[in-house]
Design a protein around this motif. Structure first.
Motif, PDB file in Angstrom:
ATOM      1  N   LEU A   1     -34.309 -26.504 -26.654  1.00  0.00           N
ATOM      2  CA  LEU A   1     -34.423 -26.808 -28.088  1.00  0.00           C
ATOM      3  C   LEU A   1     -35.532 -27.813 -28.353  1.00  0.00           C
ATOM      4  CD1 LEU A   1     -33.381 -26.664 -31.002  1.00  0.00           C
ATOM      5  CD2 LEU A   1     -31.682 -28.386 -30.392  1.00  0.00           C
ATOM      6  N   ARG A   2     -35.605 -28.828 -27.528  1.00  0.00           N
ATOM      7  CA  ARG A   2     -36.633 -29.862 -27.709  1.00  0.00           C
ATOM      8  C   ARG A   2     -38.037 -29.282 -27.588  1.00  0.00           C
ATOM      9  NH1 ARG A   2     -36.986 -35.382 -24.133  1.00  0.00           N
ATOM     10  NH2 ARG A   2     -38.798 -36.233 -25.171  1.00  0.00           N
ATOM     11  N   ASN A   3     -38.294 -28.487 -26.554  1.00  0.00           N
ATOM     12  CA  ASN A   3     -39.615 -27.877 -26.369  1.00  0.00           C
ATOM     13  C   ASN A   3     -39.903 -26.857 -27.468  1.00  0.00           C
ATOM     14  OD1 ASN A   3     -40.178 -29.373 -24.123  1.00  0.00           O
ATOM     15  ND2 ASN A   3     -39.531 -27.821 -22.667  1.00  0.00           N
ATOM     16  N   ALA A   4     -38.896 -26.091 -27.863  1.00  0.00           N
ATOM     17  CA  ALA A   4     -39.084 -25.090 -28.917  1.00  0.00           C
ATOM     18  C   ALA A   4     -39.460 -25.758 -30.229  1.00  0.00           C
ATOM     19  CB  ALA A   4     -37.817 -24.268 -29.085  1.00  0.00           C
ATOM     20  N   THR A   5     -38.790 -26.860 -30.561  1.00  0.00           N
ATOM     21  CA  THR A   5     -39.102 -27.595 -31.789  1.00  0.00           C
ATOM     22  C   THR A   5     -40.538 -28.104 -31.763  1.00  0.00           C
ATOM     23  OG1 THR A   5     -36.784 -28.253 -31.974  1.00  0.00           O
ATOM     24  CG2 THR A   5     -38.369 -29.512 -33.249  1.00  0.00           C
ATOM     25  N   ALA A   6     -40.968 -28.630 -30.614  1.00  0.00           N
ATOM     26  CA  ALA A   6     -42.345 -29.133 -30.485  1.00  0.00           C
ATOM     27  C   ALA A   6     -43.354 -27.995 -30.643  1.00  0.00           C
ATOM     28  CB  ALA A   6     -42.527 -29.819 -29.136  1.00  0.00           C
ATOM     29  N   LYS A   7     -43.085 -26.830 -30.026  1.00  0.00           N
ATOM     30  CA  LYS A   7     -43.999 -25.683 -30.144  1.00  0.00           C
ATOM     31  C   LYS A   7     -44.083 -25.191 -31.589  1.00  0.00           C
ATOM     32  CE  LYS A   7     -43.894 -23.488 -25.598  1.00  0.00           C
ATOM     33  NZ  LYS A   7     -43.578 -22.257 -24.877  1.00  0.00           N
ATOM     34  N   LEU A   8     -42.941 -25.151 -32.272  1.00  0.00           N
ATOM     35  CA  LEU A   8     -42.929 -24.695 -33.665  1.00  0.00           C
ATOM     36  C   LEU A   8     -43.690 -25.651 -34.573  1.00  0.00           C
ATOM     37  CD1 LEU A   8     -39.250 -23.449 -33.880  1.00  0.00           C
ATOM     38  CD2 LEU A   8     -41.310 -22.035 -33.992  1.00  0.00           C
ATOM     39  N   ARG A   9     -43.496 -26.942 -34.381  1.00  0.00           N
ATOM     40  CA  ARG A   9     -44.219 -27.927 -35.198  1.00  0.00           C
ATOM     41  C   ARG A   9     -45.718 -27.867 -34.937  1.00  0.00           C
ATOM     42  NH1 ARG A   9     -39.845 -32.638 -34.727  1.00  0.00           N
ATOM     43  NH2 ARG A   9     -38.523 -31.945 -36.434  1.00  0.00           N
ATOM     44  N   ALA A  10     -46.094 -27.564 -33.706  1.00  0.00           N
ATOM     45  CA  ALA A  10     -47.515 -27.486 -33.363  1.00  0.00           C
ATOM     46  C   ALA A  10     -48.228 -26.397 -34.148  1.00  0.00           C
ATOM     47  CB  ALA A  10     -47.685 -27.261 -31.863  1.00  0.00           C
TER      48      ALA A  10
ATOM     49  N   ASP B   1     -41.198 -25.356 -39.264  1.00  0.00           N
ATOM     50  CA  ASP B   1     -40.158 -26.378 -39.180  1.00  0.00           C
ATOM     51  C   ASP B   1     -38.823 -25.734 -38.808  1.00  0.00           C
ATOM     52  OD1 ASP B   1     -41.724 -28.597 -39.917  1.00  0.00           O
ATOM     53  OD2 ASP B   1     -41.547 -28.063 -42.039  1.00  0.00           O
ATOM     54  N   VAL B   2     -37.988 -26.516 -38.117  1.00  0.00           N
ATOM     55  CA  VAL B   2     -36.641 -26.061 -37.787  1.00  0.00           C
ATOM     56  C   VAL B   2     -35.718 -26.554 -38.896  1.00  0.00           C
ATOM     57  CG1 VAL B   2     -34.759 -26.188 -36.130  1.00  0.00           C
ATOM     58  CG2 VAL B   2     -37.119 -26.134 -35.321  1.00  0.00           C
TER      59      VAL B   2
ATOM     60  N   THR C   1     -45.441 -23.876 -42.701  1.00  0.00           N
ATOM     61  CA  THR C   1     -44.370 -24.743 -43.205  1.00  0.00           C
ATOM     62  C   THR C   1     -43.072 -24.001 -43.483  1.00  0.00           C
ATOM     63  OG1 THR C   1     -44.778 -24.718 -45.589  1.00  0.00           O
ATOM     64  CG2 THR C   1     -46.064 -26.301 -44.285  1.00  0.00           C
ATOM     65  N   SER C   2     -42.947 -22.740 -43.049  1.00  0.00           N
ATOM     66  CA  SER C   2     -41.675 -22.024 -43.211  1.00  0.00           C
ATOM     67  C   SER C   2     -40.602 -22.712 -42.379  1.00  0.00           C
ATOM     68  CB  SER C   2     -41.811 -20.574 -42.746  1.00  0.00           C
ATOM     69  OG  SER C   2     -42.668 -19.869 -43.597  1.00  0.00           O
ATOM     70  N   LYS C   3     -39.389 -22.608 -42.863  1.00  0.00           N
ATOM     71  CA  LYS C   3     -38.258 -23.214 -42.166  1.00  0.00           C
ATOM     72  C   LYS C   3     -37.450 -22.095 -41.504  1.00  0.00           C
ATOM     73  CE  LYS C   3     -38.092 -27.191 -45.176  1.00  0.00           C
ATOM     74  NZ  LYS C   3     -39.107 -27.852 -44.424  1.00  0.00           N
ATOM     75  N   ILE C   4     -37.197 -22.263 -40.192  1.00  0.00           N
ATOM     76  CA  ILE C   4     -36.493 -21.222 -39.452  1.00  0.00           C
ATOM     77  C   ILE C   4     -35.227 -21.795 -38.833  1.00  0.00           C
ATOM     78  CG2 ILE C   4     -38.598 -19.936 -38.977  1.00  0.00           C
ATOM     79  CD1 ILE C   4     -38.546 -21.014 -36.185  1.00  0.00           C
TER      80      ILE C   4
END
Length: 195
Positions: free
Chosen positions: A125-134, A138-139, A172-175
């Motif tokens: 989850l932590r790595n996925a959140t960082a990849k998505l923000r990059a 947004d989660v 900036t979509s939220k998933i």
């Protein structure tokens, strides 16, 4: 030398000098009057506030104010402003400018550019959140299901539908991420019991 000094004292020279000074004074006065009229000296137009106006509305306001405008391209979408509306102007509203001055306006584009969802399946989850923000996503929410990998991403949802890697979404979509809670699922237990 004596003749030159006598000429400087003569009546003819003094008359010509006086006429030359009169012509210079009249010329300077005429130029100053022409400049005052052609540059509208002392006359100003107040720059109207164009924020959040559509391009059509902005055009009418600018032309009614005896000003000109130039639209500058914008790649920065601002969700606080309507699409295709003015988000910036230079000079700012309230400034006093000369008639026919050009106002530079920046228009809000139609929306964010689209980005691809990165490969985050079987990632923490932590790595996925960082990849998505990059990439600019947004989660919004994390839901958990019975799966062995704790905080491991198993599925991705956008607006209630499952999506895959590479799916294009507006920046900036939220998933929503569906992650494992560390408990073994019942289907895995049934498989291991049957073997």
């Amino acid at each position: 030398m004596r003749n030159f000094l006598n000429f400087l004292k003569s009546k003819v020279f003094l008359i010509q000098l006086g006429l030359a000074l009169l012509v210079v004074v009249l010329f300077v006065f005429g130029v100053l009057q022409w400049l005052r009229n052609s540059t509208n000296h002392g006359e100003f137009v107040e720059v109207p506030d164009l924020a959040k106006l559509s391009v059509t509305q902005m055009r009418k306001v600018v032309e009614d104010s005896d000003l000109r405008f130039e639209v500058l391209d914008s790649a920065n979408y601002n969700p606080d402003y309507p699409r295709f509306s003015v988000i910036e102007q230079n000079p700012p509203a309230g400034y006093k400018v000369k008639q026919s001055r050009k106002i530079y306006v920046t228009v809000n584009p139609s929306g964010y550019k689209k980005v691809s969802v990165p490969n985050i399946i079987q990632v923490t989850l932590r790595n996925a959140t960082a990849k998505l923000r990059a990439v600019g996503l947004d989660v919004q929410r994390v839901t958990y299901i019975d799966e062995f990998g704790k905080d491991m991403v198993y599925r991705i949802k956008y607006k209630g539908k499952y999506i895959e890697e590479g799916y294009k979404l507006p920046k900036t979509s939220k998933i929503e991420l569906v992650c494992g809670n560390g408990n073994e699922s019942q289907s895995n237990q049934i498989k291991s019991d049957s073997e």
